[in-house]
Enzyme design. Structure first.
Site, PDB file in Angstrom:
ATOM      1  N   GLN A 304       0.801  -0.877   0.131  1.00 33.94           N
ATOM      2  CA  GLN A 304       0.167  -0.277   0.277  1.00 33.94           C
ATOM      3  C   GLN A 304       0.984   1.146  -0.316  1.00 33.94           C
ATOM      4  OE1 GLN A 304      -3.440   0.377  -0.608  1.00 33.94           O
ATOM      5  NE2 GLN A 304      -4.194  -2.069   0.187  1.00 33.94           N
ATOM      6  N   CYS A 430      -9.903  -0.812  -4.201  1.00 32.94           N
ATOM      7  CA  CYS A 430      -9.887   0.264  -4.013  1.00 32.94           C
ATOM      8  C   CYS A 430     -10.331   0.746  -5.390  1.00 32.94           C
ATOM      9  CB  CYS A 430      -8.211   0.474  -5.132  1.00 32.94           C
ATOM     10  SG  CYS A 430      -7.438  -0.553  -6.154  1.00 32.94           S
TER      11      CYS A 430
END
Length: 475
Positions: A304, A430
């Site tokens: 991430q 996402c």
């Protein structure tokens, strides 16, 4: 044969921006149709030039602000409006969060047609700038120019640029001089690389994105919380003398470089997952800490890009999963095993599956580094690995955690998940649109959505992460 004369693009005055739409657009209406306008703020009154007309909507661009919105703030970046990265720097952060939360709710209801029993408020970021731990830059022998610059260059446009792609232009790169999402060290490294390579006398040619030639292709900078740096440079030509000269200079200038790696990429695209990465200096990885765990991150590893928010995200995943000590957990699209290792101490066993073999090796190493012995990782295509014989060998999952790329999950993967009938599914995404699509299939397969938790991983942009908790409906 005479050329067809294009009609002038219509210009609308007194356009009222009503709100924020998906993909970073603002929304208005003209002649009863939806009008999408980038870089607008709610309550702007502006003059808009229509650039595209469709049957049910139009697209336009602001050419004058007649009455700026009281919500509008001054962007801090000189590249705002050009590079396409921070589309919301002109909007207060509280309004950004509200828009992202609405985006998630709308996607689930309108695109997925599913209901959520409890919609939780978005988790905002403590740091809205300088949060990216990974930034990728592109070299181009034809940088993007304004119309004024084009006139000064006699329309040739053959000047080097090192920075980000211009939205919608694969062959044009903005010569970047600041980025407020990147760390200060990342910006200094970018500027040093430009200084060493951009002059015509430097001996370093920049890549021609149309002709596919030139030496300098891309650069990727990774950083960790301690300030250690990994730099990967991709070259399209194997000039050892010039390459070593550049790399040696960077090592001397930046003691923070704990990993300096390079790759030769002569392909038609910038991906290097299938290419050999060579280590010039230090290690071929850097380490990052997340909670009480340490993670090894290589050049090809997925991690991430906002470490502080990743910790919040993974705590949501762990909370949603509420694992029991006897549970078998499958972590799909596991990357470097961050989620798998983060939850491993709460359950009996975690099976992680990932497409990139190098990431799987890092995942195994991350388990070893942290003394975790109840994880198994496998490399390959999700839909090919996740078959009935695999489930029989490794145990049917009690809980499935899935964190797919923006495209979402393949229908065959969803079918396998439904056939396995886990007690819970924790879906990290996402992309609210593809998550909503997949959630509809899971709900149709006898699951219900208990909770939805948005997490803002990317302040100043329209992107948002969301976590869903689904449980098997026993009715």
């Amino acid at each position: 044969m005479s050329r067809k004369i294009k009609k002038p693009l219509p210009i609308l005055n007194n356009v009222h921006i009503e709100g924020i739409a998906a993909e970073g657009q603002s929304i208005a209406h003209e002649e009863g149709k939806v009008l999408f306008v980038p870089f607008g703020a709610p309550e702007d009154i502006c003059t808009v030039q229509i650039v595209k007309k469709k049957k049910h909507f139009s697209e336009g661009r602001i050419i004058a602000l007649e009455k700026p919105s009281p919500h509008r703030i001054d962007p801090i970046c000189t590249h705002f409006g050009t590079c396409g990265g921070c589309k919301w720097q002109h909007i207060p952060y509280s309004m950004q969060l509200e828009a992202k939360e609405t985006q998630v709710i709308d996607a689930l209801a309108r695109l997925g047609g599913v209901s959520v029993e409890k919609q939780l408020p978005i988790l905002g970021a403590d740091h809205v700038f300088r949060y990216r731990n990974k930034v990728e830059f592109t070299f181009s022998n034809r940088r993007w120019m304004t119309s004024e610059e084009m006139q000064l260059s006699n329309g040739e446009g053959y000047e080097k640029g090192f920075g980000f792609h211009i939205p919608g232009r694969f062959d044009k790169v903005l010569d970047l001089h600041e980025c407020h999402l990147a760390t200060e060290t990342t910006n200094r490294i970018r500027d040093a690389i430009r200084e060493l390579t951009i002059s015509e006398t430097s001996g370093y040619s920049y890549f021609d994105l149309r002709e596919q030639n030139g030496m300098m292709r891309t650069a990727m900078v990774r950083s960790n919380a301690k300030g250690d740096i990994m730099l990967l440079l991709a070259f399209a030509e194997d000039d050892e003398e010039s390459r070593n000269k550049l790399l040696s200079t960077l090592v001397t200038r930046f003691p923070e470089l704990k990993s300096l790696v390079w790759v030769i990429n002569t392909k038609a695209n910038d991906t290097f997952a299938d290419l050999e990465v060579h280590c010039f200096h230090g290690n071929d990885y850097i380490m990052e800490q997340l909670g009480d765990l340490n993670f090894k991150i290589g050049a090809k590893s997925f991690f991430q890009t906002n470490t502080a928010q990743a910790l919040k995200l993974y705590n949501v995943v762990k909370d949603f999963a509420t694992l029991q000590s006897s549970d078998v957990v499958y972590d799909l699209y596991t990357g470097t095993g961050t989620i798998a290792n983060y939850v491993a101490r709460e359950c009996s066993k975690v099976i992680g599956i990932e497409y990139v073999p190098e990431a799987v090796e890092d995942a195994k190493e991350n388990s070893h580094i942290n003394g975790i012995t109840n994880t198994l990782f496998f490399a390959g295509d999700m839909k090919d690995i996740l078959q009935s014989d695999f489930l029989e060998e490794h145990g049917t999952p009690d809980v499935i955690i899935t964190d797919p790329p923006r495209a979402g999950m393949h229908p065959d993967v969803i079918k396998t998940i439904l056939a396995a009938q886990p007690r819970k599914i924790v879906y990290v995404s996402c992309n609210p649109a593809t998550q909503a699509r997949d959630a509809a299939l899971l709900v149709a397969g006898n699951y219900r959505i208990l909770r939805s938790q948005p997490v803002d991983m990317f302040p100043q942009t329209h992107h948002v992460e969301n976590v869903l908790l689904l449980t098997r409906d026993e009715k």
